[in-house]
Write a protein that holds these residues in place. Structure first.
Motif, PDB file in Angstrom:
ATOM      1  N   ASP A 152       1.207  -1.235  -0.193  1.00  0.00           N
ATOM      2  CA  ASP A 152       0.085  -0.123   0.078  1.00  0.00           C
ATOM      3  C   ASP A 152       1.524   1.175  -0.422  1.00  0.00           C
ATOM      4  O   ASP A 152       2.224   1.237   0.869  1.00  0.00           O
ATOM      5  CB  ASP A 152      -0.829   0.351   1.387  1.00  0.00           C
ATOM      6  CG  ASP A 152      -2.030  -1.170   0.928  1.00  0.00           C
ATOM      7  OD1 ASP A 152      -2.234  -1.968   0.375  1.00  0.00           O
ATOM      8  OD2 ASP A 152      -2.192  -1.341   1.777  1.00  0.00           O
ATOM      9  N   SER A 197       0.606   5.847   0.982  1.00  0.00           N
ATOM     10  CA  SER A 197      -0.651   6.500   0.622  1.00  0.00           C
ATOM     11  C   SER A 197       0.095   8.247   1.023  1.00  0.00           C
ATOM     12  O   SER A 197       1.172   8.082   0.834  1.00  0.00           O
ATOM     13  CB  SER A 197      -1.185   6.261   2.176  1.00  0.00           C
ATOM     14  OG  SER A 197      -1.941   5.315   2.195  1.00  0.00           O
ATOM     15  N   CYS A 251      -7.817   1.946  -5.587  1.00  0.00           N
ATOM     16  CA  CYS A 251      -7.638   2.770  -5.012  1.00  0.00           C
ATOM     17  C   CYS A 251      -8.607   2.817  -3.591  1.00  0.00           C
ATOM     18  O   CYS A 251      -9.789   2.174  -4.016  1.00  0.00           O
ATOM     19  CB  CYS A 251      -8.458   4.092  -5.428  1.00  0.00           C
ATOM     20  SG  CYS A 251      -8.612   5.641  -4.424  1.00  0.00           S
ATOM     21  N   LEU A 252      -7.808   2.550  -2.386  1.00  0.00           N
ATOM     22  CA  LEU A 252      -8.163   2.326  -0.954  1.00  0.00           C
ATOM     23  C   LEU A 252      -9.252   3.104  -0.341  1.00  0.00           C
ATOM     24  O   LEU A 252     -10.112   2.921   0.286  1.00  0.00           O
ATOM     25  CB  LEU A 252      -6.851   1.886  -0.095  1.00  0.00           C
ATOM     26  CG  LEU A 252      -6.376   0.281  -0.640  1.00  0.00           C
ATOM     27  CD1 LEU A 252      -5.565  -0.576   0.421  1.00  0.00           C
ATOM     28  CD2 LEU A 252      -7.679  -0.971  -1.172  1.00  0.00           C
ATOM     29  N   ASP A 253      -8.822   4.424  -0.798  1.00  0.00           N
ATOM     30  CA  ASP A 253      -9.619   5.135   0.495  1.00  0.00           C
ATOM     31  C   ASP A 253      -9.068   6.648  -0.169  1.00  0.00           C
ATOM     32  O   ASP A 253      -8.341   6.882  -0.773  1.00  0.00           O
ATOM     33  CB  ASP A 253      -9.033   4.975   1.683  1.00  0.00           C
ATOM     34  CG  ASP A 253      -9.280   6.798   2.490  1.00  0.00           C
ATOM     35  OD1 ASP A 253     -10.415   6.616   2.960  1.00  0.00           O
ATOM     36  OD2 ASP A 253      -8.653   7.013   3.103  1.00  0.00           O
ATOM     37  N   ARG A 254     -10.233   7.716  -0.185  1.00  0.00           N
ATOM     38  CA  ARG A 254      -9.866   9.268  -0.389  1.00  0.00           C
ATOM     39  C   ARG A 254      -9.857   9.768   1.271  1.00  0.00           C
ATOM     40  O   ARG A 254     -11.451  10.157   1.018  1.00  0.00           O
ATOM     41  CB  ARG A 254     -10.159   9.662  -1.506  1.00  0.00           C
ATOM     42  CG  ARG A 254     -10.302  11.255  -1.841  1.00  0.00           C
ATOM     43  CD  ARG A 254     -11.027  11.808  -3.090  1.00  0.00           C
ATOM     44  NE  ARG A 254     -10.888  12.679  -3.671  1.00  0.00           N
ATOM     45  CZ  ARG A 254     -11.362  13.909  -2.891  1.00  0.00           C
ATOM     46  NH1 ARG A 254     -12.190  14.347  -1.972  1.00  0.00           N
ATOM     47  NH2 ARG A 254     -11.177  14.963  -3.911  1.00  0.00           N
ATOM     48  N   PHE A 255      -9.633  10.940   1.741  1.00  0.00           N
ATOM     49  CA  PHE A 255      -9.511  11.180   2.388  1.00  0.00           C
ATOM     50  C   PHE A 255      -9.605  13.042   2.850  1.00  0.00           C
ATOM     51  O   PHE A 255      -8.349  13.051   1.916  1.00  0.00           O
ATOM     52  CB  PHE A 255      -8.848  10.629   4.260  1.00  0.00           C
ATOM     53  CG  PHE A 255      -8.755  11.723   5.431  1.00  0.00           C
ATOM     54  CD1 PHE A 255      -9.873  11.415   5.556  1.00  0.00           C
ATOM     55  CD2 PHE A 255      -7.667  12.725   5.516  1.00  0.00           C
ATOM     56  CE1 PHE A 255      -9.942  12.250   6.785  1.00  0.00           C
ATOM     57  CE2 PHE A 255      -7.361  12.993   6.386  1.00  0.00           C
ATOM     58  CZ  PHE A 255      -8.785  13.411   7.525  1.00  0.00           C
ATOM     59  N   CYS A 274      -4.794   6.745  -1.178  1.00  0.00           N
ATOM     60  CA  CYS A 274      -4.259   5.080  -0.751  1.00  0.00           C
ATOM     61  C   CYS A 274      -4.466   4.408  -1.442  1.00  0.00           C
ATOM     62  O   CYS A 274      -5.686   3.480  -1.895  1.00  0.00           O
ATOM     63  CB  CYS A 274      -5.249   5.007   0.797  1.00  0.00           C
ATOM     64  SG  CYS A 274      -4.136   3.330   1.545  1.00  0.00           S
ATOM     65  N   TYR A 275      -3.570   3.674  -2.399  1.00  0.00           N
ATOM     66  CA  TYR A 275      -3.579   2.916  -2.997  1.00  0.00           C
ATOM     67  C   TYR A 275      -3.025   2.100  -2.827  1.00  0.00           C
ATOM     68  O   TYR A 275      -2.165   1.616  -1.895  1.00  0.00           O
ATOM     69  CB  TYR A 275      -3.030   3.319  -4.251  1.00  0.00           C
ATOM     70  CG  TYR A 275      -3.343   4.296  -4.998  1.00  0.00           C
ATOM     71  CD1 TYR A 275      -4.517   3.944  -6.054  1.00  0.00           C
ATOM     72  CD2 TYR A 275      -3.445   5.497  -5.235  1.00  0.00           C
ATOM     73  CE1 TYR A 275      -5.612   4.461  -6.938  1.00  0.00           C
ATOM     74  CE2 TYR A 275      -4.582   6.256  -5.466  1.00  0.00           C
ATOM     75  CZ  TYR A 275      -4.654   6.262  -6.539  1.00  0.00           C
ATOM     76  OH  TYR A 275      -6.122   6.974  -7.712  1.00  0.00           O
TER      77      TYR A 275
END
Length: 654
Positions: free
Chosen positions: A569, A571, A602-606, A617-618
């Motif tokens: 991962d 970020s 793409c795991l998360d966009r914050f 976060c990829y």
């Protein structure tokens, strides 16, 4: 390959060696080794009897041989084995999976020192130990011996798996460590066959030299296309058209002799399946339409140059751009002399033009150290050439004009999306009053031809209903060609686009209409031969081509089974002043990983509640289709990726 020299390691009571020799040709040389010393075996009557049989047959037996130090036990003249057997390796007693993994890793690293280039390593493991899908039942990865990953540490890939057959070696009795423990349970045991893979090389981008308007330039291939340009006939004269508007600018293209294409996909005498299916496709359509085959121009296009791609298509085909830098010296190439063996091959290019500006004296420019730069793009489709082709004297109305060559597109990472592939373009011109008869005839024959090619490898009795479909586009004139009912697993889309049919007016002509049919040959081969990963088509491993008989479309059997995956991962914070393009992220990942990243998620966009800064976060999955990828190498690639996205994408790591 029929083995000439066999090495048996880890023999306990030597019953495997004594049983195996009865099934071998007398010309095969066998060396049987065990970890125990001779004195330790003298108390075992079974071992004594087996050793006696081996001595009578003249089999070489060695004692006290550590399977993790084979090069130390064998002199240089005694190496180069064609096959190594290791049955039911074990550290002894109640050693856990970690110690047994370490044993396997060191064993495979040791094998690389004493095995021939095309040799095999056969390892037999008890049920479930291997940790591969071939195990029934399959253990969880962390609870297995991870045999494929351990083999990768020695540069080996898993090429075959078969049940361990006691019947093949009657008399073999499996014993535990030092012949003291209970025998292993070998019901459901498997034999894993490993072969050596090509090594990962330092994939520095190649440099090519090109001549435009009597001036020399050089360019470096894009980092995401290592080993692609120099395998696409760039230095072999394939890019030449005999005469006409396509020869506006004379070009000479050279590269170092060692970088000349080692395998030309589309030219004879290539037996690559891409050429095979292209020839069959053209031949089948040629039974209905007269053919005119054209040679393909160089795939370099000027910035802002003419393009006949439909606007919607252009937006979907991001282009690789290269920078040509002027080389003012005719006797030097970069920092070294041009090798005398370097061959300058005349080729031609249509849309490449130098910047318009005041004429400069070449000698004076060289003295002043002036270096001109020209930005060119690699063509994303053969459709960019259709206007030049149609206005060429070579073009024959009423005939199916055929253009075949490589194209290059920036794309997201996916098993069925490729940055470089081979395309065949069919161009049919006819009188406008014949459109109602010519177009349906072409489409019908095209559907039948593609359907026939896609079903040649199906087993007898099986059927694939309506494999090819033409889907009309919103403009009511153009079509996409897709294939239905694919069988590439749950992650694959059921409708895969393999080409397009353009009938809309993209070239103006008073009396003629045109139909343009574009086919992705690489995807067509993948579907016809049941190849689930486009990267294998570009492998340098000769075993790939050996899977295909010349001129035949055959089912592909992989020589690299169950390659392990490594997940990492990353970020990072986005730069508020710089736009972030996810395609650029995929392109950097492709370049850094040498095409070993198979998935980007793409795991998360914050978004920070106070600063409003955005973080992404990829998750990247590393896996190869033809080489031995180790966890250490995957981690090193991930580390390099973190550096490159900071440098190229202007992000800040978290």
């Amino acid at each position: 390959m029929v083995p000439r020299r066999l090495l048996l390691v880890g023999e306990g009571n030597f019953s495997f060696a004594a049983s195996l020799i009865d099934s071998l040709d007398p010309s095969v040389s066998v060396t049987a080794t065990g970890f125990q010393h001779r004195a330790d075996l003298e108390r075992d009557p079974v071992a004594v009897e087996n050793l006696q049989r081996l001595r009578e047959r003249g089999i070489e037996v060695r004692f006290g041989v550590d399977c993790t130090q084979l090069a130390h036990a064998l002199q240089a003249e005694d190496r180069d084995f064609d096959r190594i057997y290791f049955n039911f390796p074990h550290c002894g007693r109640k050693a856990g999976v970690a110690k047994n993994r370490e044993l396997l890793a060191k064993f495979f690293q040791s094998c690389a020192d004493v095995l021939t280039k095309e040799g095999e390593v056969h390892v037999a493991l008890c049920r479930g130990q291997g940790g591969t899908p071939a195990d029934k039942p399959q253990r969880e990865w962390h609870n297995s011996w991870q045999v494929v990953a351990m083999a990768a540490l020695g540069g080996f890939i898993l090429s075959d798996v078969c049940p361990f057959s006691c019947e093949a070696v009657p008399g073999y009795t499996c014993t535990g460590y030092r012949s003291q423990d209970r025998p292993f349970h070998i019901e459901g045991a498997l034999t894993y066959v490993f072969t050596q893979s090509l090594p990962f090389e330092n994939s520095q981008p190649r440099t090519f030299r090109v001549r435009l308007e009597d001036r020399w330039f050089y360019f470096t291939e894009p980092e995401a296309l290592p080993g692609k340009l120099n395998r696409c006939e760039l230095g072999c004269g394939y890019w030449e058209l005999d005469s006409g508007p396509l020869e506006k600018q004379p070009v000479l293209l050279t590269c170092e002799p060692s970088l000349q294409p080692c395998r030309r996909f589309l030219e004879a005498p290539s037996c690559h399946p891409i050429r095979t299916i292209n020839e069959k496709l053209i031949a089948k359509l040629g039974k209905t339409f007269p053919l005119k085959r054209l040679k393909c121009p160089l795939p370099l296009l000027s910035w802002g140059g003419p393009s006949v791609l439909p606007p919607a298509t252009c937006d979907l085909l991001p282009t690789f751009w290269i920078c040509l830098r002027e080389d003012n010296s005719s006797s030097e190439f970069l920092n070294g002399e041009i090798p005398q063996e370097m061959e300058e091959i005349p080729v031609s290019v249509s849309e490449c033009t130098l910047p318009k500006g005041p004429v400069r004296d070449g000698g004076k420019a060289a003295e002043e150290g002036i270096c001109e730069e020209v930005e060119l793009g690699l063509r994303p489709s053969l459709l960019v050439h259709v206007e030049a082709v149609i206005h060429s004297p070579e073009f024959l109305p009423g005939s199916l004009n055929v253009l075949s060559g490589p194209v290059f597109q920036k794309c997201h990472i996916s098993p069925f999306m490729m940055p470089a592939f081979h395309e065949t373009l069919f161009i049919l011109g006819f009188n406008k009053n014949m459109k109602e008869s010519c177009l349906p005839s072409l489409l019908d024959h095209l559907k039948d031809t593609l359907g026939d090619l896609l079903t040649q490898t199906l087993q007898e009795g099986s059927s694939l209903s309506t494999p090819v479909g033409f889907v009309l586009q919103p403009n009511g004139k153009d079509y996409i060609i897709h294939v239905k009912s694919l069988n590439f697993g749950p992650d694959c889309t059921k409708n895969l686009i393999i080409g397009s049919i353009v009938t809309s007016k993209i070239v103006e002509h008073k009396h003629q209409c045109f139909v343009f049919v574009s086919i992705n040959l690489d995807l067509l081969v993948m579907l016809a031969c049941d190849i689930s990963d486009w990267r294998i088509l570009w492998t340098f491993d000769n075993r790939f081509l050996k899977r295909f008989a010349p001129g035949k479309i055959e089912h592909f059997k992989s020589y690299s089974l169950y390659p392990p995956c490594y997940v990492h991962d990353v970020s990072f914070w986005l730069d508020e002043k710089k736009a972030f393009d996810e395609l650029d992220f995929h392109t950097v990942a492709r370049a850094v990983s040498q095409d070993t990243v198979v998935s980007v998620q793409c795991l998360d966009r914050f978004q920070h509640p106070e600063t409003r800064q955005v973080s992404l976060c990829y998750r990247l999955t590393y896996q190869t289709c033809d080489k031995a990828l180790t966890p250490q190498l995957a981690a090193a690639m991930q580390s390099q990726l973190r550096k490159e996205i900071q440098r190229q994408l202007h992000v800040s790591l978290r």
